[in-house]
Design a protein around this motif. Structure first.
Motif, short mmCIF file in Angstrom:
data_model
loop_
_atom_site.label_atom_id
_atom_site.label_comp_id
_atom_site.label_asym_id
_atom_site.label_seq_id
_atom_site.Cartn_x
_atom_site.Cartn_y
_atom_site.Cartn_z
N VAL A 43 19.26 -11.93 5.18
CA VAL A 43 19.39 -10.51 4.66
C VAL A 43 20.69 -10.12 5.08
O VAL A 43 21.42 -9.59 4.31
N ALA A 44 21.24 -10.57 6.32
CA ALA A 44 22.59 -10.04 6.73
C ALA A 44 23.70 -10.78 5.99
O ALA A 44 24.47 -9.96 5.24
N ALA A 45 23.44 -11.91 5.45
CA ALA A 45 24.47 -12.47 4.52
C ALA A 45 24.41 -11.84 3.07
O ALA A 45 25.39 -11.27 2.61
N SER A 65 10.50 -10.25 0.29
CA SER A 65 9.28 -10.35 0.73
C SER A 65 8.89 -11.69 0.55
O SER A 65 8.93 -12.28 -0.36
N ASP A 66 8.00 -12.42 1.82
CA ASP A 66 7.45 -13.55 1.69
C ASP A 66 6.25 -13.71 2.63
O ASP A 66 6.06 -12.54 3.43
N GLU A 67 5.92 -14.50 3.12
CA GLU A 67 4.59 -14.87 4.17
C GLU A 67 5.08 -14.60 5.67
O GLU A 67 4.44 -14.44 6.48
N VAL A 68 6.68 -14.58 5.50
CA VAL A 68 6.95 -14.57 7.25
C VAL A 68 7.70 -13.01 7.27
O VAL A 68 7.41 -12.51 8.37
N ALA A 69 8.16 -12.34 6.21
CA ALA A 69 8.83 -11.27 6.75
C ALA A 69 9.18 -10.32 5.45
O ALA A 69 9.07 -10.83 4.31
N THR A 70 9.37 -9.11 5.57
CA THR A 70 9.45 -8.05 4.47
C THR A 70 10.86 -7.16 4.71
O THR A 70 10.76 -6.82 5.96
N ALA A 71 11.75 -7.17 3.91
CA ALA A 71 13.16 -6.51 4.23
C ALA A 71 12.87 -5.27 3.32
O ALA A 71 12.86 -5.61 1.94
N PHE A 72 13.50 -4.10 3.65
CA PHE A 72 13.42 -3.13 2.80
C PHE A 72 14.35 -2.05 3.26
O PHE A 72 14.92 -2.09 4.36
N LEU A 73 14.80 -1.01 2.21
CA LEU A 73 15.93 -0.22 2.77
C LEU A 73 15.25 0.83 3.70
O LEU A 73 14.15 1.30 3.64
N GLU A 129 0.75 -1.20 -0.08
CA GLU A 129 0.12 0.08 0.01
C GLU A 129 0.84 1.44 -0.05
O GLU A 129 0.38 2.20 -0.37
N ARG A 130 2.11 1.14 0.63
CA ARG A 130 2.91 2.19 0.54
C ARG A 130 4.09 1.68 -0.18
O ARG A 130 4.66 0.78 -0.23
N PRO A 131 4.89 2.87 -0.90
CA PRO A 131 6.07 2.25 -1.38
C PRO A 131 7.46 2.22 -0.49
O PRO A 131 7.37 2.88 0.52
N GLY A 132 8.13 1.27 -0.84
CA GLY A 132 9.31 0.90 -0.01
C GLY A 132 10.34 0.20 -1.03
O GLY A 132 9.98 -0.41 -1.83
N GLU A 133 11.52 0.51 -0.67
CA GLU A 133 12.47 -0.31 -1.50
C GLU A 133 12.62 -1.67 -1.18
O GLU A 133 13.64 -1.92 -0.50
N VAL A 134 11.77 -2.64 -1.59
CA VAL A 134 11.90 -3.74 -1.14
C VAL A 134 12.95 -4.67 -1.54
O VAL A 134 12.91 -4.72 -2.81
N VAL A 135 13.73 -5.43 -0.85
CA VAL A 135 14.79 -6.55 -1.38
C VAL A 135 14.37 -7.78 -1.07
O VAL A 135 15.00 -8.54 -1.62
#
Length: 148
Positions: free
Chosen positions: A70-72, A23-31, A15-21
């Motif tokens: 994500v850390a790796a 995403s799945d059913e567990v988590a979303t990672a974005f800048l 719904e909102r923009p984000g620089e997503v790196v």
């Protein structure tokens, strides 16, 4: 389930923009929009949880597997020498949705240890009393126990 008015829930649902790196059913990672260093990623659970203690125990392992991945990826993808991985619970938590900061690090990058002053115990007795208070709060340990 998304929480109404939550910025991170809105990014997770698109719904909102984000620089997503990721995403799945567990988590979303974005800048992070205000990075410590370029490539600073926030990893947030897909289901709204305000703090780590609010995350269901069955979700903790899968969530931190995504943080680990994500850390790796930050190290590999950005050629970083390492990462700083951190989370706030309530205090200094700018968005009330659990999120883990994954910050790329390199030697002599200017970041000095923790971001706050360190302290010392007055001696072994004081350290032992703090350890005892935490131990007593853990006994009996139950992963489903919540703090308020």
């Amino acid at each position: 389930m998304p929480a109404e008015g939550c910025l991170f829930c809105a990014i997770t649902t698109g719904e909102r923009p984000g620089e997503v790196v990721f995403s799945d059913e567990v988590a979303t990672a974005f800048l992070d929009i205000r990075p410590v260093f370029k490539g600073h990623v926030l990893v947030a659970p897909a289901a709204h949880a305000e703090t780590l203690t609010d995350l269901p125990p069955t979700s903790v392992g899968p969530f931190f597997q995504r943080v680990q991945a994500v850390a790796a990826a930050v190290e590999r993808g950005l050629g970083a020498g390492g990462t700083f991985v951190a989370m706030n619970n309530r205090i200094s938590q700018s968005v009330p949705h659990l999120h883990v900061h994954v910050v790329p690090r390199n030697r002599k990058d200017g970041l000095r240890g923790f971001f706050w002053p360190r302290t010392a115990y007055d001696g072994p007795g004081e350290a032992a009393s703090y350890a005892l208070r935490v131990r007593e709060a853990l006994t009996p340990f139950s992963p489903s126990a919540r703090t308020s």
